[in-house]
Design a protein around this motif. Structure first.
Motif, PDB file in Angstrom:
ATOM      1  N   ASP A  44       0.986  -1.371  -0.034  1.00  0.00           N
ATOM      2  CA  ASP A  44      -0.095   0.053  -0.029  1.00  0.00           C
ATOM      3  C   ASP A  44       0.817   1.313   0.026  1.00  0.00           C
ATOM      4  O   ASP A  44       1.001   1.878   0.957  1.00  0.00           O
ATOM      5  CB  ASP A  44      -0.937  -0.201   1.189  1.00  0.00           C
ATOM      6  N   ASN A  46       0.416   4.178  -0.629  1.00  0.00           N
ATOM      7  CA  ASN A  46      -0.427   5.427  -0.261  1.00  0.00           C
ATOM      8  C   ASN A  46      -0.880   5.429   1.202  1.00  0.00           C
ATOM      9  O   ASN A  46      -1.423   6.411   1.716  1.00  0.00           O
ATOM     10  CB  ASN A  46      -1.656   5.678  -1.162  1.00  0.00           C
ATOM     11  N   MET A  47      -0.450   4.319   1.932  1.00  0.00           N
ATOM     12  CA  MET A  47      -0.712   4.525   3.351  1.00  0.00           C
ATOM     13  C   MET A  47      -0.292   5.350   4.158  1.00  0.00           C
ATOM     14  O   MET A  47       0.731   5.769   4.054  1.00  0.00           O
ATOM     15  CB  MET A  47      -0.430   2.955   3.952  1.00  0.00           C
ATOM     16  N   GLN A  48      -0.950   5.652   5.066  1.00  0.00           N
ATOM     17  CA  GLN A  48      -0.679   6.845   6.030  1.00  0.00           C
ATOM     18  C   GLN A  48      -0.823   6.411   7.521  1.00  0.00           C
ATOM     19  O   GLN A  48      -1.834   5.839   7.786  1.00  0.00           O
ATOM     20  CB  GLN A  48      -1.684   8.110   5.895  1.00  0.00           C
ATOM     21  N   HIS A  49       0.209   6.713   8.296  1.00  0.00           N
ATOM     22  CA  HIS A  49       0.052   6.319   9.571  1.00  0.00           C
ATOM     23  C   HIS A  49      -0.964   7.218  10.386  1.00  0.00           C
ATOM     24  O   HIS A  49      -1.115   8.456  10.375  1.00  0.00           O
ATOM     25  CB  HIS A  49       1.573   6.654  10.268  1.00  0.00           C
ATOM     26  N   LEU A  58      -7.147  -1.385  11.540  1.00  0.00           N
ATOM     27  CA  LEU A  58      -6.963  -1.482  10.264  1.00  0.00           C
ATOM     28  C   LEU A  58      -7.588  -2.331   9.225  1.00  0.00           C
ATOM     29  O   LEU A  58      -8.054  -2.265   8.197  1.00  0.00           O
ATOM     30  CB  LEU A  58      -5.553  -1.184  10.222  1.00  0.00           C
ATOM     31  N   ARG A  62     -10.393  -2.407   6.346  1.00  0.00           N
ATOM     32  CA  ARG A  62     -10.320  -2.727   4.998  1.00  0.00           C
ATOM     33  C   ARG A  62     -10.890  -3.780   4.556  1.00  0.00           C
ATOM     34  O   ARG A  62     -11.260  -3.878   3.256  1.00  0.00           O
ATOM     35  CB  ARG A  62      -8.747  -2.840   4.799  1.00  0.00           C
ATOM     36  N   ASN A  97       3.273   3.210   6.861  1.00  0.00           N
ATOM     37  CA  ASN A  97       4.028   3.225   5.454  1.00  0.00           C
ATOM     38  C   ASN A  97       5.216   2.686   5.563  1.00  0.00           C
ATOM     39  O   ASN A  97       6.143   2.940   6.571  1.00  0.00           O
ATOM     40  CB  ASN A  97       3.761   4.656   4.786  1.00  0.00           C
TER      41      ASN A  97
END
Length: 232
Positions: A44, A46-49, A58, A62, A97
């Motif tokens: 992923d 584009n994953m943001q913490h 999470l 999803r 990320n």
């Protein structure tokens, strides 16, 4: 023989696949001739913490399930990991990320610590509950490997090794890698997923045999078996 492995730090099957590959390699008679090269793959990009978010939350988000169901899924995965001797502690996992961590892995590989770094980062993420998207954490992991922590931190504060990560991902696209772990043996054979150790051993032996064919024997004048170079 060269074995290339595409993986992501946050992929639970990648760590399991690493163990299964190592088990197959341990049974391979020519293991000392095998060069392992790790490649980056982001599940992923584009994953943001999200501070405070658990991996159970999470996963639930999803998959469109409850947090309790997300935890059950992670507990099941922990059971699979335990079968190969790994202790996953999903209650401590910090989702983040992985791009910075991939850059760290390339940095470590450039200093001859590629395999050790992969193991260290996997353990940090799945077992120790460390934030592998944090600069200070990665500097400490570097120190654990014998690297200079200050140098690691200073390097990762630049864009060093970003291009290498992107090139790995480009290569994955070119060979149609859809999921990880993904193993390529001498550019001849590919194995996708955390397959049984026996399969990895079988592929290693197949590639070895193809690279080292047995000499072709012909009959000598007295009927003795000779090879094509005239050795009887």
């Amino acid at each position: 023989m060269k074995v290339e492995i595409w993986s992501d730090i946050m992929c639970p099957f990648c760590y399991i696949g690493k163990r299964k590959f190592e088990a197959g390699l341990a049974k391979f008679a020519h293991a000392d001739t095998v060069e392992v090269q790790w490649h980056s793959f982001e599940l992923d990009p584009n994953m943001q913490h999200t501070p405070g978010q658990t991996i159970h939350e999470l996963l639930a988000e999803r998959k469109g399930v409850s947090v309790a169901q997300g935890k059950q899924m992670n507990d099941h995965m922990a059971g699979i990991a335990a079968e190969v001797g790994l202790q996953y502690d999903f209650d401590r996992v910090i989702p983040n990320n992985t791009f910075l961590a991939h850059r760290f892995l390339h940095l470590a590989a450039a200093q001859g610590k590629g395999n050790e770094a992969e193991e260290r980062v996997f353990a940090a993420y799945f077992t120790e509950g460390k934030d592998v998207g944090d600069l200070d954490t990665l500097a400490q992991l570097g120190a654990d490997l014998g690297l200079d922590a200050a140098e690691v931190k200073a390097t990762l504060q630049t864009d060093a090794y970003a291009q290498q990560v992107r090139y790995d991902e480009y290569q994955a696209q070119q060979i149609n890698v859809r999921g990880v772990p993904y193993f390529v043996f001498d550019d001849k054979y590919a194995v996708s997923g955390a397959q049984p150790a026996e399969l990895f051993q079988e592929v290693l032996e197949k590639v070895w045999e193809e690279n080292h064919p047995a000499p072709t024997l012909v009959a000598g004048q007295d009927g003795a078996a000779c090879d094509v170079d005239g050795n009887c």
